[in-house]
Design a protein around this motif. Sequence first.
Motif, short mmCIF file in Angstrom:
data_model
loop_
_atom_site.label_atom_id
_atom_site.label_comp_id
_atom_site.label_asym_id
_atom_site.label_seq_id
_atom_site.Cartn_x
_atom_site.Cartn_y
_atom_site.Cartn_z
N ASN A 1 -3.99 9.56 -0.76
CA ASN A 1 -4.98 8.50 -0.54
C ASN A 1 -4.36 7.14 -0.84
O ASN A 1 -3.44 7.04 -1.68
CB ASN A 1 -6.20 8.72 -1.45
N PRO A 2 -4.83 6.06 -0.19
CA PRO A 2 -4.18 4.75 -0.35
C PRO A 2 -4.41 4.14 -1.73
O PRO A 2 -5.48 4.29 -2.33
CB PRO A 2 -4.83 3.90 0.75
N ARG A 3 -3.39 3.46 -2.20
CA ARG A 3 -3.48 2.67 -3.42
C ARG A 3 -2.78 1.34 -3.20
O ARG A 3 -1.66 1.30 -2.67
CB ARG A 3 -2.84 3.41 -4.59
N LYS B 1 -0.22 15.88 4.01
CA LYS B 1 -0.73 14.51 3.98
C LYS B 1 -2.20 14.43 3.61
O LYS B 1 -2.70 13.35 3.28
CB LYS B 1 -0.46 13.81 5.30
N THR B 2 -2.92 15.54 3.66
CA THR B 2 -4.33 15.52 3.27
C THR B 2 -4.49 15.28 1.77
O THR B 2 -5.59 14.94 1.31
CB THR B 2 -5.03 16.83 3.65
N LYS B 3 -3.42 15.44 1.00
CA LYS B 3 -3.49 15.23 -0.45
C LYS B 3 -3.36 13.76 -0.84
O LYS B 3 -3.53 13.42 -2.01
CB LYS B 3 -2.38 16.02 -1.15
N LEU C 1 0.48 5.63 -0.16
CA LEU C 1 -0.41 6.78 -0.11
C LEU C 1 0.02 7.70 -1.25
O LEU C 1 1.17 8.14 -1.28
CB LEU C 1 -0.31 7.49 1.23
N THR D 1 -0.79 10.95 -4.24
CA THR D 1 -1.53 12.16 -4.55
C THR D 1 -2.26 11.97 -5.89
O THR D 1 -1.92 11.09 -6.67
CB THR D 1 -0.60 13.37 -4.70
N ASN E 1 -7.06 5.08 -12.00
CA ASN E 1 -6.40 5.58 -10.79
C ASN E 1 -4.96 5.13 -10.71
O ASN E 1 -4.50 4.64 -9.69
CB ASN E 1 -7.15 5.15 -9.53
N THR F 1 0.84 -1.20 0.00
CA THR F 1 0.00 0.00 0.00
C THR F 1 0.87 1.25 0.00
O THR F 1 1.79 1.36 0.82
CB THR F 1 -0.93 0.04 1.23
#
Length: 301
Positions: free
Chosen positions: A204-206, A200-202, A174, A176, A300, A172
Motif C-alpha cells: 500500500n502507498p506511503r 503486489k496485493t500486499k 508501496l 507491506t 504506519n 511515494t
Amino acid sequence: MSAEPTANPLDNIKEILLRFAASGFIPGRWFSKNVPEKASLRPATAPAKLEIVSHCWNYARFFVYQLSSLVKYPPSNMQLTFTVYYSEEDKDTARLLQHYQQIDVPNLRWNFVALATPKLLRRAIGRNISAKATTADWVWFADCDLVFHQDCLETLGNLLPGCQELLLFPDTLLVTPLLTETDPMISAGKDSSELLEVDKTKFNPRKFDRATGAIQILHGDVARACGYCDDLAVYQQPKYHWTKTYEDRALRWLIGTHGCAIQLPNLLLIRHAEKGRYQQGSKISVLRKAIRKIKSALINK
C-alpha cells in the motif's frame, strides 16, 4: 566476527552531539566546506549513469527480491551499476551474490564488494567509499529490501538527464505491513536463487517528505565532492553490532537540503517484524521488534 571491543564513550557523546546539531541548531556548512553550488552541477545527458548502492547483512531472504527485480525490469534508457556491500561471514548473501554474478543483464553492471563485518555494519563507510569513487551521474543509496518493480527505473531514467538538484527522493513507496517469518513471501525467499516475484496485493502507498533511509538519490558531483558524511569522522568508524543509523539526517544537514521530490511508479518496500540483523532472542532484538510493532500500529511507519 571477532569479539566486540570496549566502546569508546567519547564516540557515543560525539554521535549524540551530532544528532543535536543536525536538528538544525548549527549550520551544516560549518562542517562541510565542499558542497557544490546547485548551478555548478553538471546535468546528465541521456542515457544517464546511475549507481545503486545497497548493503546486505543477514537479509538474503529479502535481498533476492531486489536482485530479481533488477534482472526482470532493467532500464533500457540508463546505464546502471549495482554495488552491494556484504560480509563473507554472511554465507547466504555471499552464495546469492555468487549466483547473480553469472547473470548477464542489459545496461547493468554488477559490483559486489566484500567488507569486514564491522565496516559493513556502519553503512556510512560503504556509502562513503562509493560516493567518492563513483563515475556515475547520480548515486542512489538504497537498502536491500527495496524492490525496483516494472517501470520504476525506466521512469527514473527519463527524469535524470538535465536535472541539477543536489538530492532527489521518491515521494511515494508501496510498502507491506510488518511481515512475519512465516509469511509466504518471506518463506519463498529463503534458500532461493530463482527469480522471484512479489505479491503486489500486499503493498500500500506511503508518502515521504524528505530523502531518508533507502530513498536518497545524490547528484554525482555532490557525492564525489562530499562523500557520504565524509567530514564526520565518527560516522566512518566500524561498528560491532547493527545499530539504528542517523547518517541520512546528517547528510541532508551537511548539504543543506531535504531533497527534491520525484514520482516513481512501483518502488516497493518489504517490511518485516523480525529484523534478522540482531542476535535472535537477545534483549535488543526483542525490544526493537516491540518498537517496530508499536510504530506500525500508531503511525504506519
